[in-house]
Design an enzyme around this catalytic site. Structure first.
Site, PDB file in Angstrom:
ATOM      1  N   SER A   1       0.847  -1.199   0.000  1.00 48.13           N
ATOM      2  CA  SER A   1       0.000   0.000   0.000  1.00 48.13           C
ATOM      3  C   SER A   1       0.883   1.250   0.000  1.00 48.13           C
ATOM      4  CB  SER A   1      -0.949  -0.043   1.199  1.00 48.13           C
ATOM      5  OG  SER A   1      -1.922   0.963   1.104  1.00 48.13           O
TER       6      SER A   1
ATOM      7  N   ASP B   1      -9.302  -6.429  -3.067  1.00 44.78           N
ATOM      8  CA  ASP B   1      -8.853  -5.229  -2.340  1.00 44.78           C
ATOM      9  C   ASP B   1      -9.999  -4.236  -2.228  1.00 44.78           C
ATOM     10  OD1 ASP B   1      -7.611  -2.851  -1.449  1.00 44.78           O
ATOM     11  OD2 ASP B   1      -5.719  -3.439  -2.376  1.00 44.78           O
TER      12      ASP B   1
ATOM     13  N   HIS C   1      -7.083  -5.993   0.959  1.00 44.70           N
ATOM     14  CA  HIS C   1      -5.996  -5.024   1.041  1.00 44.70           C
ATOM     15  C   HIS C   1      -4.902  -5.458   2.019  1.00 44.70           C
ATOM     16  CE1 HIS C   1      -4.155  -1.172   0.283  1.00 44.70           C
ATOM     17  NE2 HIS C   1      -4.098  -0.910   1.582  1.00 44.70           N
TER      18      HIS C   1
END
Length: 304
Positions: A158, A242, A274
């Site tokens: 991320s 995600d 995610h």
């Protein structure tokens, strides 16, 4: 006409309010060192998981004092070393269980950096500051004599992927390879995901946005621009479930990188969300990463 005027004023008011919130609170949206209901301190340390580690303190180039953990497979391990950059929320302690399993499966060392303002590190998070923090961590690792410095691999998830892409681009001689997981193309593009009406005013280089308000974004994190300049091998790990970063962001990053870099690999995990792609991906996930390390951070490389 009066109805239309009221409607336009209403829409305008929402846009102005949204932009005002973005300007004032954007750092709190991008950087979340403290999870709701928890404290800034570490809930556990590597010792709780019986990991071999040392507390490492370092300073970034602007003088900010940073904390990190260097976790080793074995006291004299010469395996690959992963420089891990975390997501935007919480601190490195919240990633310890994942790192324990990573070390178990990949037979590697892991250096976990607390960004400024996170965990026990001083300062306040910002894009320019975190880029300095990452460089300080890499510089320190590169000077160690107890690891094989030719086998340093950057791994970012991320926000950490954005950090890692910039660091890898800037250090072709120090970083052997890069792994990105569930990373966004840019914060500019994510603004439209979080607040959909903003997609007409804020956007990255690959969007049709008017980009009129890009200037208000202080941490744009243009991963898609950085990844296009990375020369080292890159592994893209994409969780198709995600719920935070749309999976097409990862496909766009791969497409951009692959136009100039023939050493790119893209792997999808159908059940990956995610934060849990490493978990739901199971053996396939770890086998994928291991194969990448064997190929691009091999043991036979000589120490620098």
């Amino acid at each position: 006409m009066a109805y239309v005027s009221v409607l336009l004023y209403g829409v305008g008011g929402i846009v102005v309010a949204g932009v005002a919130l973005l300007v004032v609170f954007q750092e709190k949206l991008v950087y979340v060192p403290v999870l709701p209901g928890l404290t800034k301190s570490y809930p556990i340390t590597p010792a709780r998981l019986n990991l071999i580690y040392e507390d490492v303190w370092l300073r970034s180039s602007d003088g900010v004092r940073l904390h990190s953990w260097f976790i080793k497979l074995l006291p004299d391990s010469q395996g690959p070393t992963i420089l891990f950059f975390q997501e935007n929320a919480g601190n490195i302690a919240h990633r310890l269980e994942m790192v324990r399993i990573m070390i178990q499966n990949l037979k590697c060392n892991v250096f976990m950096l607390s960004y400024r303002g996170y965990g026990e590190s001083d300062g306040y998070p910002s894009q320019h500051g975190i880029i300095k923090d990452a460089q300080a961590a890499l510089d320190l690792l590169s000077q160690r004599t107890d690891i094989d410095t030719s086998r340093i691999v950057v791994f970012g998830r991320s926000l950490g992927g954005a950090v890692g892409a910039v660091l890898t681009k800037n250090n072709p001689e120090k970083v052997s390879a890069l792994i990105l997981e569930n990373t966004f193309t840019s914060i500019l593009d994510m603004a439209g995901v979080l607040l959909p009406f903003l997609k007409w005013f804020i956007g990255g280089s690959g969007t049709k946005s008017l980009k009129l308000l890009n200037f208000v974004v202080r941490s744009p994190w243009n991963t898609i621009d950085a990844i296009g300049e990375v020369k080292q091998p890159v592994l893209f790990l994409s969780g198709l479930q995600d719920e935070m970063v749309p999976p097409f962001h990862m496909k766009m990053l791969y497409a951009k990188a692959a136009t100039r870099n023939s050493q790119c690999t893209f792997v999808e995990f159908p059940d990956g969300m995610h934060m849990d792609t490493w978990l739901t991906g199971g053996d396939v996930y770890w086998r994928t990463v291991m194969q990448f390390l064997v190929k691009h951070a091999p043991e036979e490389k000589k120490l620098r």
